[in-house]
Enzyme design. Sequence first.
Site, short mmCIF file in Angstrom:
data_model
loop_
_atom_site.label_atom_id
_atom_site.label_comp_id
_atom_site.label_asym_id
_atom_site.label_seq_id
_atom_site.Cartn_x
_atom_site.Cartn_y
_atom_site.Cartn_z
N GLY A 1 3.51 9.98 2.19
CA GLY A 1 3.42 8.56 2.52
C GLY A 1 4.74 8.17 3.15
N HIS A 2 4.74 7.97 4.45
CA HIS A 2 5.98 7.69 5.19
C HIS A 2 5.96 6.25 5.69
CE1 HIS A 2 6.56 12.29 5.99
NE2 HIS A 2 6.53 11.98 4.71
N GLN B 1 7.30 15.64 1.85
CA GLN B 1 7.80 15.95 0.51
C GLN B 1 9.33 16.21 0.56
OE1 GLN B 1 4.59 17.90 1.38
NE2 GLN B 1 3.84 15.88 0.88
N LYS C 1 12.22 9.64 5.03
CA LYS C 1 12.02 10.49 6.22
C LYS C 1 11.32 9.73 7.35
CE LYS C 1 9.68 13.28 3.56
NZ LYS C 1 9.97 12.73 2.24
N ASP D 1 10.10 11.06 -0.59
CA ASP D 1 10.34 9.62 -0.47
C ASP D 1 11.79 9.27 -0.20
OD1 ASP D 1 7.63 9.39 -1.05
OD2 ASP D 1 8.01 9.23 -3.20
P1 GDP Z 1 9.37 9.09 2.98
O1 GDP Z 1 8.19 9.59 2.25
O2 GDP Z 1 10.55 10.01 2.87
O3 GDP Z 1 9.11 8.71 4.40
O4 GDP Z 1 9.82 7.75 2.22
P2 GDP Z 1 8.85 6.57 1.69
O5 GDP Z 1 8.43 5.77 2.85
O6 GDP Z 1 7.80 7.12 0.81
O7 GDP Z 1 9.84 5.79 0.75
C1 GDP Z 1 11.04 5.25 1.21
C2 GDP Z 1 11.04 3.74 0.93
O8 GDP Z 1 12.35 3.23 1.04
C3 GDP Z 1 10.19 2.94 1.90
O9 GDP Z 1 9.64 1.85 1.23
C4 GDP Z 1 11.20 2.50 2.95
O10 GDP Z 1 10.82 1.31 3.60
C5 GDP Z 1 12.41 2.27 2.09
N1 GDP Z 1 13.71 2.53 2.75
C6 GDP Z 1 14.03 3.51 3.63
N2 GDP Z 1 15.36 3.47 3.91
C7 GDP Z 1 15.87 2.44 3.20
C8 GDP Z 1 17.19 1.91 3.05
O11 GDP Z 1 18.15 2.38 3.61
N3 GDP Z 1 17.33 0.84 2.21
C9 GDP Z 1 16.29 0.29 1.53
N4 GDP Z 1 16.53 -0.73 0.74
N5 GDP Z 1 15.03 0.77 1.66
C10 GDP Z 1 14.83 1.83 2.47
P1 IMO Z 2 6.52 12.24 0.99
O1 IMO Z 2 6.28 13.03 2.24
C1 IMO Z 2 6.83 12.25 -3.36
C2 IMO Z 2 4.35 15.15 -5.52
C3 IMO Z 2 3.25 14.60 -6.38
C4 IMO Z 2 3.24 15.64 -7.48
C5 IMO Z 2 3.51 16.94 -6.73
C6 IMO Z 2 2.27 17.74 -6.38
O2 IMO Z 2 6.03 10.85 1.03
O3 IMO Z 2 7.93 12.39 0.53
P2 IMO Z 2 0.36 17.41 -4.56
O4 IMO Z 2 -0.64 16.30 -4.39
O5 IMO Z 2 1.24 17.61 -3.38
O6 IMO Z 2 -0.27 18.69 -5.04
O7 IMO Z 2 1.29 16.90 -5.78
O8 IMO Z 2 4.17 16.55 -5.53
N1 IMO Z 2 4.33 14.70 -4.10
C7 IMO Z 2 5.18 13.81 -3.60
N2 IMO Z 2 6.14 13.06 -4.17
N3 IMO Z 2 6.63 12.17 -2.03
C8 IMO Z 2 5.69 12.93 -1.43
O9 IMO Z 2 5.54 12.96 -0.08
C9 IMO Z 2 4.88 13.75 -2.21
N4 IMO Z 2 3.86 14.60 -1.95
C10 IMO Z 2 3.54 15.17 -3.10
O10 IMO Z 2 3.56 13.32 -6.88
O11 IMO Z 2 4.32 15.44 -8.36
MG MG Z 3 6.83 8.98 0.78
#
Ligand code: GDP
Ligand code: IMO
Ligand code: MG
Length: 424
Positions: A41-42, A225, A17, A14
């Site tokens: 979840g991106h 991840q 990416k 998270d």
């Molecule tokens: P990922 O799994 O690495 O793609 O990241 P996620 O989408 O799960 O979580 C990142 C969250 O931070 C999302 O809700 C994005 O919209 C938000 N986000 C990404 N970059 C920034 C930033 O520079 N500032 C803020 N405030 N939010 C951001």
């Molecule tokens: P993105 O790509 C954050 C975590 C789960 C749990 C552990 C194992 O959005 O960054 P799993 O279902 O993979 O066997 O769970 O890994 N986990 C993540 N945490 N971002 C993710 O993906 C994750 N994918 C798995 O919460 O702790």
């Molecule tokens: Mg994510």
Amino acid sequence: MKKSVVVLGTQWGDEGKGKIVDLLTERADAVVRYQGGHNAGHTLIINDEKTVLHLIPSGILRAGVKCYIGNGVVIEPNALIKEIKNLEASGVDVQSRLYISKSAPVIMPYHIKLDQLREAKKGKAAIGTTGRGIGPSYEDKVARRGIRVGDLLNAEVLKEKLTTVLEYHNFVIENYHQAEPLDFDEVYKDALAQAAFIKNMCVDVTGALHQHLDEGEKLLMEGAQGSLLDIDHGTYPFVTSSNTTSGSASTGSGLGATQIDYVLGITKAYTTRVGGGPFPTELFDDDGAELAKRGVEFGATTGRPRRCGWLDLVALKRAVQVNGVTGLCVTKLDVLDTFKTIKLCTSYNSSFPGSADEWENVKPEYKTFPGWQSSTRGMTELDDLPSAARELLDYIATFTGAPVHMVSTGPDRSENILLVDPMN
Ligand code: GDP
Ligand code: IMO
Ligand code: MG
């Protein structure tokens, strides 16, 4: 001129990416997912419109860009089909430019059931998985009994493989977990229907990627991840079941190690973790609550609140090393805008942990930095950042040995400072 660029997380996922992949896709011909599954979840935010992608590469919102799901990804066909249909319902052309590896392992219904049964059995010691069947599917792959996408496409092969593997898993489901076994006919029928839907998208992904390279085109490799969730280098056993570090970009797609030209390590300006397991810099005070609130820290896949803490430079430096990070992208800098002081963890009271109990016993030591207490939201020039923010970025780069090439100052595609373009 870069041919292939890897974008990956350096923390517990998270890091942002998806946002960065979407941004860089402007200069890519294809985007490739190479590990993980729909546990990811991106989030992409474009002109206030939010899209969350789980399996489909974050290049899909740029018309004309090809999207590949490589052999290293575990694919749950139902989740994939749902995601395709959702995107198509909002007007995105998916099926004509999504390609799925026939060598990718499938997540079958028994994997999901086993994941959930095991977590329930573990009680307090649960990993806090996403319950999507990721671990059990990777286990079947390594045990050489897994069903691959290519197997789904052949009804006879599927019948034979499913008969054997379902017998095995139903035994465990019934006798170890005392739960209801799965019905062969139902699983088989569903799998055939799913196969019919995805059939035309299934190709030799490795071959296609090499063709892109041969034609001088650019690939963007999208990690899922983060490094601390890596099955080898993470906080085992509180990890996911794939290698999330850069080597996977090669093994999970079929590119040679020498064909990776650049690795962009994404890190938040602080740290979050969702699920159980050690987190040395976790905060339980007002600062932690402020990070969660300002960062809107809820999981993009499960909606669970994310645990929050200060940036851990010891772990980040290790991530820079194991990934061979070329440049860092520091995201969510704007979340720190209100803090009077900001802490960075600069040492542990021990050597780098190598076991669960060592991780549990880590005591972080911090260096305190002055905050800037003004808005950086949406800034696009380094010179516009307050000097305290620039000093923080300089410290991160010096400590980890990786230059900061990008800074993200808001969730929207446009809110970035690009210092060095990873794609050039
Ligand atoms: P990922 O799994 O690495 O793609 O990241 P996620 O989408 O799960 O979580 C990142 C969250 O931070 C999302 O809700 C994005 O919209 C938000 N986000 C990404 N970059 C920034 C930033 O520079 N500032 C803020 N405030 N939010 C951001
Ligand atoms: P993105 O790509 C954050 C975590 C789960 C749990 C552990 C194992 O959005 O960054 P799993 O279902 O993979 O066997 O769970 O890994 N986990 C993540 N945490 N971002 C993710 O993906 C994750 N994918 C798995 O919460 O702790
Ligand atoms: Mg994510």
